[in-house]
Design an enzyme around this catalytic site. Structure first.
Site, PDB file in Angstrom:
ATOM      1  N   LYS A 191      -9.520 -14.007   8.318  1.00 48.90           N
ATOM      2  CA  LYS A 191      -9.627 -12.810   7.479  1.00 48.90           C
ATOM      3  C   LYS A 191      -8.693 -11.752   8.062  1.00 48.90           C
ATOM      4  O   LYS A 191      -8.343 -11.790   9.247  1.00 48.90           O
ATOM      5  CB  LYS A 191     -11.056 -12.282   7.423  1.00 48.90           C
ATOM      6  CG  LYS A 191     -11.665 -11.774   8.703  1.00 48.90           C
ATOM      7  CD  LYS A 191     -11.325 -10.377   9.134  1.00 48.90           C
ATOM      8  CE  LYS A 191     -11.585  -9.334   8.067  1.00 48.90           C
ATOM      9  NZ  LYS A 191     -11.127  -7.982   8.591  1.00 48.90           N
ATOM     10  N   THR A 202      -4.978 -12.076  18.250  1.00 54.05           N
ATOM     11  CA  THR A 202      -4.844 -12.210  16.810  1.00 54.05           C
ATOM     12  C   THR A 202      -5.962 -11.508  16.082  1.00 54.05           C
ATOM     13  O   THR A 202      -6.830 -10.893  16.675  1.00 54.05           O
ATOM     14  CB  THR A 202      -4.809 -13.690  16.410  1.00 54.05           C
ATOM     15  OG1 THR A 202      -4.724 -13.762  14.998  1.00 54.05           O
ATOM     16  CG2 THR A 202      -6.036 -14.416  16.883  1.00 54.05           C
ATOM     17  N   GLU A 281      -2.431  -5.657   2.828  1.00 53.66           N
ATOM     18  CA  GLU A 281      -2.894  -4.550   1.968  1.00 53.66           C
ATOM     19  C   GLU A 281      -1.771  -4.082   1.048  1.00 53.66           C
ATOM     20  O   GLU A 281      -0.723  -3.636   1.504  1.00 53.66           O
ATOM     21  CB  GLU A 281      -3.424  -3.402   2.813  1.00 53.66           C
ATOM     22  CG  GLU A 281      -4.793  -3.738   3.398  1.00 53.66           C
ATOM     23  CD  GLU A 281      -5.329  -2.695   4.344  1.00 53.66           C
ATOM     24  OE1 GLU A 281      -6.563  -2.604   4.462  1.00 53.66           O
ATOM     25  OE2 GLU A 281      -4.536  -1.993   4.985  1.00 53.66           O
ATOM     26  N   ASN A 404      -5.338   2.739   1.928  1.00 51.66           N
ATOM     27  CA  ASN A 404      -5.610   3.319   3.242  1.00 51.66           C
ATOM     28  C   ASN A 404      -5.800   4.816   3.242  1.00 51.66           C
ATOM     29  O   ASN A 404      -6.360   5.377   4.190  1.00 51.66           O
ATOM     30  CB  ASN A 404      -4.521   2.897   4.219  1.00 51.66           C
ATOM     31  CG  ASN A 404      -4.711   1.451   4.599  1.00 51.66           C
ATOM     32  OD1 ASN A 404      -5.761   1.087   5.097  1.00 51.66           O
ATOM     33  ND2 ASN A 404      -3.720   0.629   4.311  1.00 51.66           N
ATOM     34  N   THR A 409     -14.268   7.264   5.898  1.00 53.52           N
ATOM     35  CA  THR A 409     -14.927   7.647   7.144  1.00 53.52           C
ATOM     36  C   THR A 409     -16.294   8.202   6.755  1.00 53.52           C
ATOM     37  O   THR A 409     -16.368   9.058   5.896  1.00 53.52           O
ATOM     38  CB  THR A 409     -14.143   8.730   7.902  1.00 53.52           C
ATOM     39  OG1 THR A 409     -13.031   8.103   8.501  1.00 53.52           O
ATOM     40  CG2 THR A 409     -14.994   9.326   9.011  1.00 53.52           C
TER      41      THR A 409
END
Lengths: 409, 409
Positions: A191, A202, A281, A404, A409
């Site tokens: 993932k 990684t 993304e 992003n 948050t």
């Protein structure tokens, strides 16, 4: 049960290339002999699966590599010393349990303890990986209840496992390969879509095999292979605090050749690496950069990473613009490599040389067509010596910004 | 004559901060005593000014720093050995003359030769900087005609010079400072919005002073100051092939104190650095990162650059999200800095501590307001020792993608 995309099958059709049109394909992949899994929702964030345990019968061997981050999460801290003792791996997704202090460490330990009790094995035999938002305490009451409800395995399908560990991934990543001259197989799941530039480690990848191979050999082969595959990947230059790759062997199928095993592992990890790059993304294109003619592999990889990480190269690829000047710039900024001489460098997009030879008008049209494809290969020859490296990344799009700038948050 | 924004004036009003609302301000700045300029359009790309010459009367001294790129352009190659002999600087904008081989080198030399003839000085007294697209031959016939048409100076306005050297800049960058206990001044102009992470060098900046100061001192002060200002700037991690910063003194006003001169130069370059960061491609916010408590300045700068260059931090700032977990990640990926211990690190947005202390609900609202402002300061204390560094960058927006996916080949 979901019927999911499996790229490993496709990859074997076209070894040099990528699974073209892969997202349309539907295949399932079972775990190797000796493995079962439990995949469930315990309510970490929403109603998608967020709690996964994979366990091996038999006499398992294992190895693992982990992030070098100075903000490594408690799950990495717990798993690292147990990497050669694993019988089972727990993955909690949607919460990274990172920067959570002593509470976070005690939570990761408790989860492995509770799972070990359910499986009837020692705490040291359970590794844990957690992935998701940084800086939030795990909802331990939900997790405790989830583990109490765990009743044996509920799947042997690797696709279900790959789904269970996803956070913002848009597709599950599964790859498998058979080992030459053996009935044994290697199946890997991974993932990760952002915060990805593995460094001696990684993102989260789990590799399962039924091939009997001892722990020390597994460790050596894993490290070598990760260095040529997952460590050659960058989505956005940001290194995760949770990077974890674990290989677990049930050892059910005896006596495989080490070279055949390493080759099959390489095939699985190359496929996962490319799947991750393609699902980066906001990504719309996979970028593969090969640098050859380097003085050594480290130099080849450094230059290739400089190209694949350049936001100006990434946006040019996004705009299907064969702007080789930006590739030259990205090579040039490796300023410590004083043996790189611009008059000796050759730059190609696909097979088309663009520097130093000028592109003709008719070549330019063909090149523009190539740049509009979903895979762009950039090939640089330094003409210093004969070392080579290939790395993978993706284009930079408004989708990356949207994902992003909005993330929580 | 255009009336243009001058941030240096504003900067001196508020030394610690940035020129708030600077884009609305209108002031002009004249070049220091002994300087004149010629600014014109010669038709490189469109009808905006693209050809600029600034020259000093008197007995000039000079110094310069240049890109370390392995694809450094011919103009850098021509100017570097002449950096201590400059009487005049030519800037051609809209074409970088980079990766243009031996033709590019001969073109850059010819331009300095023709300008030297017009000014009645030696070729060695003329430096050149070129900026714009990479990999295209300069339109020499247009440039020759432009130089033939040059007839003395046509401006002493630094704003006109700053306009003449722009490529995709949306505002000209000018800053000036007076030197304590002297009538002398320092005036700087700069250009650059993308391909900006100067490394032991910088983008294109020209600084002019009428203070008499010898060449060796000028060189030492320039290098030290650039290291604390322009070299602390990153728009997008990409290092230009054309980076050039030159300081030229007409020496008309005698006897300034070196400390006073260095202080004024620092003020000018800090202002230009912040103006460039704020005008970064697509940028909507300026990000200032200060790292203190480091073992040494190099470590402080390395960690600060890791934060200001992280696309995940840049997008979080763009989304006004106080996502300190990404700052922790960016610190963590400095994995060779094994003396950084996550339990000793303190992270603040503005003056608000966000790690390790938790933000209260009422603080969070105030913090969100702060994050929505046009300047976001991130302050990290490593608590190892007492070294500090501050760096500047900008947020990452869909505007950056749009500008760079569309930019030409």
């Amino acid at each position: 049960m979901a019927i999911l995309y499996n790229s490993a099958h496709l990859y074997s059709v076209n070894r040099s290339g990528l699974p073209a049109g892969a997202k349309q394909q539907c295949v399932t992949t079972s775990l190797p002999e000796g493995f079962s899994a439990y995949v469930a929702n315990v309510g970490i964030k929403d109603d998608t699966n967020d709690f996964t345990v994979v366990f091996a019968r038999g006499n398992p061997t294992s190895a693992g590599v982990f992030t070098q981050s100075r903000f490594a999460g408690p799950s990495v801290v717990v798993s690292r010393p147990r990497r050669d003792k694993a019988h089972a791996i727990v993955v909690v997704s949607k919460n990274a349990n990172v920067a959570t202090g002593s509470q976070g460490l005690s939570d990761s330990k408790e989860i492995t303890h509770l799972v070990a009790q359910r499986l009837g094995i020692a705490d040291d035999n359970v590794l844990i990986a957690t992935t998701g938002v940084i800086g939030r305490a795990l909802p331990m009451e939900l997790i405790r209840a989830g583990i109490a409800a765990m009743d044996g395995h509920n799947t042997t399908d690797a696709d279900n496992v790959a789904h269970g560990i996803m956070t913002t991934d848009t597709v599950p990543k599964v790859a498998s390969a058979s080992i030459a001259d053996s009935a044994a197989r290697i199946v890997g799941v991974a993932k990760g879509v952002g915060m990805i530039e593995p460094n001696m480690a990684t993102l989260i990848a789990m590799i399962f095999t039924d091939a009997a191979i001892d722990g020390a050999d597994l460790d050596a082969i894993l490290r070598t292979t990760v260095d040529q595959t997952l460590n050659c990947l960058s989505i956005d230059t940001d290194t995760s605090t949770s990077d974890t790759a674990i290989i677990l062997s049930s050892g059910i199928i005896a006596a495989v050749g080490h070279a055949a095993f390493a080759s099959a592992l390489h095939e699985v990890l190359i496929s996962l690496t490319q799947q991750i790059a393609r699902d980066g993304e906001g990504a719309e294109k996979l970028i593969e950069v090969t640098v050859d003619g380097a003085n050594n592999v480290a130099q080849a990889k450094r230059v290739a990473k400089s190209i694949v990480n350049s936001p100006l190269v990434k946006t040019a690829v996004h705009g299907a613009d064969p702007n080789w000047g930006r590739v030259a710039m990205a090579i040039g900024k490796c300023s410590d490599d004083t043996d790189i001489l611009q008059e000796n460098v050759v730059i190609r997009f696909g097979s088309q040389e663009v520097y130093p030879n000028t592109v003709t008008a008719s070549d330019l049209e063909q090149l523009s067509n190539y740049m509009r494809g979903d895979t762009v290969r950039i090939h640089v020859s330094l003409n210093i010596s004969d070392a080579t490296s290939t790395v993978w990344g993706c284009d930079l799009t408004a989708g990356y910004i949207r994902i992003n700038a909005d993330y929580t948050t």
